[in-house]
Design a protein around this motif. Structure first.
Motif, PDB file in Angstrom:
ATOM      1  N   VAL A 227      44.318  39.853  29.652  1.00  0.00           N
ATOM      2  CA  VAL A 227      44.024  39.659  31.077  1.00  0.00           C
ATOM      3  C   VAL A 227      42.648  39.021  31.171  1.00  0.00           C
TER       4      VAL A 227
ATOM      5  N   ASP B 131      42.407  43.332  41.177  1.00  0.00           N
ATOM      6  CA  ASP B 131      42.026  43.649  39.806  1.00  0.00           C
ATOM      7  C   ASP B 131      42.954  44.710  39.223  1.00  0.00           C
TER       8      ASP B 131
ATOM      9  N   ASP C  82      43.562  35.273  36.059  1.00  0.00           N
ATOM     10  CA  ASP C  82      43.292  35.741  37.404  1.00  0.00           C
ATOM     11  C   ASP C  82      41.980  35.139  37.880  1.00  0.00           C
TER      12      ASP C  82
ATOM     13  N   LEU D   6      47.436  36.588  31.004  1.00  0.00           N
ATOM     14  CA  LEU D   6      47.359  36.575  32.463  1.00  0.00           C
ATOM     15  C   LEU D   6      46.021  35.989  32.875  1.00  0.00           C
TER      16      LEU D   6
ATOM     17  N   ALA E 254      40.607  46.841  36.195  1.00  0.00           N
ATOM     18  CA  ALA E 254      41.713  46.223  35.467  1.00  0.00           C
ATOM     19  C   ALA E 254      42.024  46.987  34.185  1.00  0.00           C
TER      20      ALA E 254
ATOM     21  N   ALA F 182      46.308  43.046  38.428  1.00  0.00           N
ATOM     22  CA  ALA F 182      46.240  42.264  37.194  1.00  0.00           C
ATOM     23  C   ALA F 182      46.298  43.176  35.974  1.00  0.00           C
TER      24      ALA F 182
ATOM     25  N   THR G 181      48.012  34.528  38.979  1.00  0.00           N
ATOM     26  CA  THR G 181      48.111  35.493  40.081  1.00  0.00           C
ATOM     27  C   THR G 181      47.286  35.082  41.300  1.00  0.00           C
TER      28      THR G 181
END
Length: 292
Positions: A113, A231, A143, A141, A50, A234, A162
């Motif tokens: 993230v 990953d 995830d 974000l 990521a 994201a 996501t």
């Protein structure tokens, strides 16, 4: 209620949402900083994937926060990043008190993230609940298991979620088959219920916003269904958001670029068998191509 409709998302669509131009004299601060909170003893590579993707998307600076047990290895694996070691829960997740170490970054980062490779769903939810108010001023974000906080609240800040079909089934309580059967309706309803931009991943990926806008992308490939691919996606979203794109536009760029990177590798390596770690290297050239 009228059935939701989605616009087609294609490579040509990206021209409607151009990446902000930092200018010839723009430094790394002009392209934004990303904070990636990810990884565990079992899945340290998720943070690496990521974080690398965020930089390949053009973000100017990267910080990675991870459980203390894997932080030294990540610092060596990705020397371009600042790495912050956080306290761990007994289940191998990140303890909520770790937010104290990240609070000083709240005014510096443009995108966060959270979730790739995290463990301990209960502990991670406590961490995310405490973290969200600190980063109200940027795009966040969520995830993997970090998305579980959506079952408890609607968001009052810019958030990207996501899920793939299985994760959406877990979050919504719907059978996985029902999610896959009507992904557009499920994503649109979830976006309104959670007040978040929802990226429902699959053979066709749906991006839905709480403002009743939706796009459907059908340009994926089988080879992208591989460990670590999510990953990378994201991280790309975080990188594009850090550069100044709205959450839904950052998601659109990431979905299209991710898919095109897979197609490029499919031609050179083969339709199956390329690795998620190879996707990010394709990204800068694709950004240049699409930005034209």
């Amino acid at each position: 209620m009228a059935r939701p409709r989605a616009a087609a998302l294609t490579e040509a669509s990206l021209a409607h949402w151009p990446l902000p131009d930092p200018g010839p004299d723009g430094d790394k601060e002009a392209r934004g900083q990303v904070l990636v909170i990810a990884g565990s003893a079992e899945l340290p590579g998720a943070a690496l994937l990521a974080g690398t993707a965020a930089l390949r998307a053009g973000a100017g600076k990267l910080a990675i926060a991870s459980p203390a047990s894997i932080a030294p290895g990540l610092a060596l694996a990705i020397p371009e990043s600042r790495v912050i070691a956080l306290p761990e829960t007994r289940g191998g997740g990140i303890a909520a008190r770790g937010c104290e170490a990240l609070a000083p970054l709240a005014e510096k980062v443009a995108a966060v993230v959270i979730g790739p490779g995290l463990r301990d769903e209960r502990g991670s939810m406590a961490f995310v609940r405490r973290l969200l108010p600190l980063f109200r001023g940027c795009t966040v974000l969520l995830d993997s298991i970090a998305m579980s906080v959506a079952t408890q609240r609607a968001f009052d800040q810019p958030v990207l979620l996501t899920p793939h079909a299985g994760e959406m089934a877990h979050l919504s309580g719907l059978p996985k088959e029902a999610v896959a059967h009507d992904a557009l309706a499920v994503a649109c309803e979830a976006a309104m219920r959670w007040n978040a931009c929802v990226v429902l991943k699959g053979a066709s990926t749906v991006i839905a916003t709480p403002q009743h806008r939706a796009w459907c992308f059908k340009g994926g490939s089988l080879g992208l269904a591989t460990s670590g691919s999510g990953d990378v996606l994201a991280g790309l979203m975080g990188g594009f958001a850090a550069r100044g794109l709205r959450p839904e536009h950052a998601a659109a760029w990431a979905v299209v670029v991710h898919a095109k990177a897979g197609k490029n590798l499919g031609r050179r390596v083969g339709p199956l068998g390329y690795l998620a770690r190879e996707l990010a290297a394709e990204v800068p050239g694709l950004i240049r191509q699409f930005a034209r």
